[in-house]
Design a protein around this motif. Structure first.
Motif, PDB file in Angstrom:
ATOM      1  N   ALA A 157      -6.155   8.565  -4.603  1.00 46.63           N
ATOM      2  CA  ALA A 157      -7.571   9.639  -4.983  1.00 46.63           C
ATOM      3  C   ALA A 157      -7.595  10.799  -4.165  1.00 46.63           C
TER       4      ALA A 157
ATOM      5  N   GLU B  60     -15.137   7.187  -8.858  1.00 47.54           N
ATOM      6  CA  GLU B  60     -14.135   7.414  -8.141  1.00 47.54           C
ATOM      7  C   GLU B  60     -14.519   7.030  -6.354  1.00 47.54           C
TER       8      GLU B  60
ATOM      9  N   LEU C 146      -4.833  12.299  -6.528  1.00 43.07           N
ATOM     10  CA  LEU C 146      -5.418  13.465  -7.848  1.00 43.07           C
ATOM     11  C   LEU C 146      -6.677  14.668  -7.517  1.00 43.07           C
TER      12      LEU C 146
ATOM     13  N   LEU D 174      -7.540   2.223 -13.832  1.00 38.65           N
ATOM     14  CA  LEU D 174      -6.474   3.173 -12.961  1.00 38.65           C
ATOM     15  C   LEU D 174      -5.820   2.924 -12.504  1.00 38.65           C
TER      16      LEU D 174
ATOM     17  N   GLU E  54     -10.866  16.099 -11.777  1.00 42.43           N
ATOM     18  CA  GLU E  54     -11.583  15.240 -11.859  1.00 42.43           C
ATOM     19  C   GLU E  54     -12.142  13.979 -12.623  1.00 42.43           C
ATOM     20  N   TYR E  55     -12.944  13.224 -11.953  1.00 42.74           N
ATOM     21  CA  TYR E  55     -13.187  11.994 -12.825  1.00 42.74           C
ATOM     22  C   TYR E  55     -13.456  11.910 -13.866  1.00 42.74           C
TER      23      TYR E  55
ATOM     24  N   VAL F 155     -19.120   7.183 -12.496  1.00 36.41           N
ATOM     25  CA  VAL F 155     -18.066   8.116 -13.261  1.00 36.41           C
ATOM     26  C   VAL F 155     -18.189   7.953 -11.663  1.00 36.41           C
TER      27      VAL F 155
ATOM     28  N   ALA G 269     -12.871   9.617 -17.208  1.00 31.07           N
ATOM     29  CA  ALA G 269     -13.287   8.348 -16.940  1.00 31.07           C
ATOM     30  C   ALA G 269     -14.258   8.739 -17.833  1.00 31.07           C
TER      31      ALA G 269
END
Length: 374
Positions: free
Chosen positions: A258, A247, A261, A316, A267-268, A243, A272
């Protein structure tokens, strides 16, 4: 920054001029097939013939099989190809049937040893494992009627998961592994049906056929999990690392996404973790798109887990424009329920191809990645 851009430029140029890995080989084969076949049906027939010719060889060329399978395996050859690509059976055709018979018998011998025992002789940990599996199995692939409504199929899932958990105490059973066995169950049962899955009737199968599919699913699942065991050990460090890598890749591929987000506090791990834990199985239509993606996973071989991160990144970024118009709540809800219900194999092939391109680019510039953060 300039050094990184130059590295990315060199990698991109190299990727354009070289056929790298399985996908490169497949692209050459597929373009040749399209030129000579003329038409979608003829193309599919030509590809199927390539599989048949390869599988008929006394000693199969594994790299050639990986190259062919990367772009998808015809339904009729998928069970055989998956067994070979998983490392469950050898490439030597003369030894294949003997290995299958031995491994299927070995699994049959495990049933009385690990499963057909009374609850009284199970330890507290074993009882807890069986309890969790029994909760998770009915929730597995809820949209697939054949899996959901058949007690015998659910019993197959319980047995495979429980025996695997007992035989690998370092990881045991972790929620999400129940999803990973379903593609194998479906593929190995497909050998006994001519109809699409919507028309399957388990009553037409013998107990021997069901046991064969169950044993093959067990061994292929085991081979898959052996390669990603740190995904399912305590704290699941393998997933955490993937993960973080995701990112980092997204930041390099799509900086505006990015940044958005990050600004929204996303938070990934919030979305993810499940993607990696279940190998995106819950994010795509089952079985059509899932089986197509798993053809490529298995064709990737030992590097499949690294490639998975690029597939997640590709998925994504596919929604980048949509996500950059959303706030935190909208983003999380969207990513936990992606609108892929109507996707076809062609849709996932775009995601897979883009992931392959990025894997080439960044594998050639790995020194520019940040080390995984602790």
């Amino acid at each position: 920054m300039r050094e990184e851009e130059e590295a990315r430029s060199r990698a991109g140029m190299a990727a354009q001029h070289e056929t790298v890995g399985a996908a490169g080989c497949v692209e050459a084969l597929d373009n040749d097939a399209r030129r000579n076949a003329g038409g979608q049906q003829a193309y599919a027939t030509a590809r199927a013939l390539k599989f048949r010719e390869l599988l008929d060889k006394p000693h199969l060329d594994l790299e050639m099989l990986r190259a062919l399978a990367w772009n998808g395996v015809p339904n009729q050859y998928r069970p055989c190809c998956w067994r070979i690509l998983s490392g469950y059976v050898p490439v030597n055709a003369q030894r294949r049937e003997a290995v299958l018979a031995r491994k299927r018998q070995e699994y049959a011998d495990m049933l009385p040893e690990y499963y057909h025992e009374t609850h009284k002789v199970r330890s507290m940990d074993e009882t807890a494992t069986m309890h969790q599996i029994s909760i998770d199995v009915p929730r597995t692939a809820p949209g697939v009627r054949f899996l959901r409504d058949n007690d015998r199929i659910q019993e197959m899932l319980r047995r495979v998961l429980y025996i695997r958990a007992l035989r690998t105490p370092a990881s045991g059973y972790v929620q999400g592994i129940n999803d990973l066995v379903t593609p194998f169950i479906i593929v190995f049962l497909s050998e006994f049906f001519a109809e699409p899955i919507e028309e399957w009737d388990i009553k037409t199968l013998s107990e021997e056929q069901l046991t064969i599919a169950e044993a093959d699913a067990y061994w292929c699942l085991s081979r898959l999990l052996d390669g990603i065991q740190d995904h399912y050990t305590p704290a699941q460090p393998g997933i955490q690392e993937k993960v973080l890598l995701l990112e980092d890749i997204v930041r390099r591929i799509d900086e505006p996404l990015a940044t958005h987000l990050e600004q929204q506090g996303v938070e990934y791990l919030q979305f993810a973790f499940r993607w990696v834990n279940c190998l995106l199985l819950r994010e795509l239509p089952f079985p059509v798109c899932v089986l197509r993606v798993w053809d490529t996973y298995l064709a990737e071989g030992p590097r499949f887990c690294d490639y998975l991160v690029y597939v997640c990144a590709s998925l994504l970024v596919h929604w980048s424009d949509t996500l950059r118009r959303m706030d935190f709540q909208g983003i999380i809800l969207f990513l936990q329920r992606l609108p892929t219900t109507d996707w076809t194999e062609q849709d996932v092939e775009i995601v897979l191809s883009r992931a392959h391109m990025w894997s080439i680019l960044f594998d050639r510039a790995k020194s520019h990645f940040n080390s995984p953060r602790k």
